[in-house]
Write a protein that holds these residues in place. Structure first.
Motif, PDB file in Angstrom:
ATOM      1  N   VAL A   1       6.142  -1.713   6.838  1.00 59.46           N
ATOM      2  CA  VAL A   1       5.668  -1.818   5.455  1.00 59.46           C
ATOM      3  C   VAL A   1       6.853  -1.958   4.517  1.00 59.46           C
ATOM      4  CG1 VAL A   1       4.408  -0.679   3.594  1.00 59.46           C
ATOM      5  CG2 VAL A   1       3.615  -0.454   5.970  1.00 59.46           C
ATOM      6  N   TYR A   2       6.819  -3.000   3.695  1.00 60.62           N
ATOM      7  CA  TYR A   2       7.852  -3.196   2.684  1.00 60.62           C
ATOM      8  C   TYR A   2       7.459  -2.508   1.377  1.00 60.62           C
ATOM      9  CZ  TYR A   2      10.975  -5.602  -0.591  1.00 60.62           C
ATOM     10  OH  TYR A   2      11.904  -5.882  -1.562  1.00 60.62           O
ATOM     11  N   GLY A   3       6.170  -2.490   1.088  1.00 59.08           N
ATOM     12  CA  GLY A   3       5.694  -1.852  -0.131  1.00 59.08           C
ATOM     13  C   GLY A   3       4.175  -1.811  -0.145  1.00 59.08           C
TER      14      GLY A   3
ATOM     15  N   GLN B   1       5.756   6.210  -0.675  1.00 60.42           N
ATOM     16  CA  GLN B   1       5.846   6.845   0.638  1.00 60.42           C
ATOM     17  C   GLN B   1       5.572   5.857   1.773  1.00 60.42           C
ATOM     18  OE1 GLN B   1       4.266  10.960   1.281  1.00 60.42           O
ATOM     19  NE2 GLN B   1       3.231  10.564  -0.665  1.00 60.42           N
ATOM     20  N   PHE B   2       4.876   4.765   1.462  1.00 55.66           N
ATOM     21  CA  PHE B   2       4.517   3.794   2.497  1.00 55.66           C
ATOM     22  C   PHE B   2       5.705   2.922   2.902  1.00 55.66           C
ATOM     23  CE2 PHE B   2       0.409   5.034   0.988  1.00 55.66           C
ATOM     24  CZ  PHE B   2      -0.448   4.871   2.064  1.00 55.66           C
ATOM     25  N   ARG B   3       6.716   2.848   2.055  1.00 58.01           N
ATOM     26  CA  ARG B   3       7.857   1.987   2.364  1.00 58.01           C
ATOM     27  C   ARG B   3       8.542   2.428   3.651  1.00 58.01           C
ATOM     28  NH1 ARG B   3      11.483   0.563  -2.859  1.00 58.01           N
ATOM     29  NH2 ARG B   3      12.262  -0.902  -1.288  1.00 58.01           N
ATOM     30  N   GLY B   4       8.726   1.472   4.551  1.00 57.46           N
ATOM     31  CA  GLY B   4       9.392   1.751   5.813  1.00 57.46           C
ATOM     32  C   GLY B   4       8.483   2.271   6.907  1.00 57.46           C
ATOM     33  N   LYS B   5       7.214   2.572   6.575  1.00 61.85           N
ATOM     34  CA  LYS B   5       6.295   3.040   7.610  1.00 61.85           C
ATOM     35  C   LYS B   5       5.942   1.892   8.558  1.00 61.85           C
ATOM     36  CE  LYS B   5       5.971   7.183   5.845  1.00 61.85           C
ATOM     37  NZ  LYS B   5       6.608   8.329   6.501  1.00 61.85           N
TER      38      LYS B   5
END
Length: 233
Positions: free
Chosen positions: A145-147, A172-176
């Motif tokens: 996820v980038y954003g 919080q989703f960034r990098g997931k």
């Protein structure tokens, strides 16, 4: 005609209703192009938000959308492009909604941010009090996820509404990761009360369990529709 008669009252009321209806219809038609433009601009901004591009005025947001969105494609469940879209597109995938998604016509935004390919996928679901929606931006690996950006129609202020109002929660989703390791058989990204797997899980909104569960269901169901695309490296 006697002005104090029942006939006069009925005819007067009928004429007044017709005049008011005509004026309302005229005003609606006159303002509709402006309303449609505002709705389209808001949608463009939401897509940009998912790409971590925020705090732009209207003119700058419209220009940025045209710059970063390479194509608003339409794909089917097999991942095949059925309508290619265009640079800064608003005529292909951009026009689709939740009804099109249910019918198997899937919007996919191909984007370029800082020279890197990103994919934006719209998601639709149900919260506690009504529909929720959003956009998930992915890196070119189609797994990270980038954003993210989420919206709602009627969640409780300070609780479920935080999915829209809290940028910190969305970030919080960034990098997931969408998947557990190399297992791409199902969507692992979720919102939970207690995070056990920091690579795929996001902390739930405090006091909004049902809305948080709705976000999880939305992610699993909607992103699941794109599995063939996500697995086509």
């Amino acid at each position: 005609m006697k002005t104090n008669s029942n006939s006069y009252t009925i005819i007067y009321s009928a004429v007044l209703v017709v005049i008011v209806a005509f004026l309302l219809a005229f005003v609606f038609q006159a303002l509709k192009p402006m309303q449609d433009a505002n709705v389209a601009l808001d949608k463009q901004k939401q897509i940009l938000y998912s790409l971590n591009i925020r705090n732009l005025d209207d003119a700058s947001a419209a220009a940025k959308y045209k710059e970063v969105v390479v194509a608003d494609e339409v794909i089917d469940a097999s991942g095949k492009v059925t309508q290619p879209g265009a640079q800064g597109g608003t005529s292909a995938g951009f026009k689709l909604n939740s009804a099109d998604y249910k019918a198997g016509r899937l919007a996919l935004y191909l984007c370029r941010v800082d020279g890197k390919t990103k994919y934006v996928i719209p998601v639709y679901g149900m919260g506690l009090w009504g529909p929720i929606s959003g956009y998930i931006a992915l890196n070119d690996d189609k797994a990270t996820v980038y954003g993210a950006y989420f919206n709602h129609e009627g969640e409780t202020a300070g609780l479920g509404a935080e999915i829209k109002d809290s940028q910190a929660w969305q970030e919080q989703f960034r990098g997931k990761k969408l998947f557990h390791g190399t297992d791409r058989s199902g969507i692992a990204l979720s919102v939970v009360k207690k995070v056990d797997d920091a690579s795929t899980q996001v902390d739930a909104v405090t006091g909004a369990t049902l809305t948080s569960n709705g976000v999880t269901d939305m992610l699993k169901e909607c992103l699941g529709k794109y599995m063939n695309f996500l697995n086509d490296k």
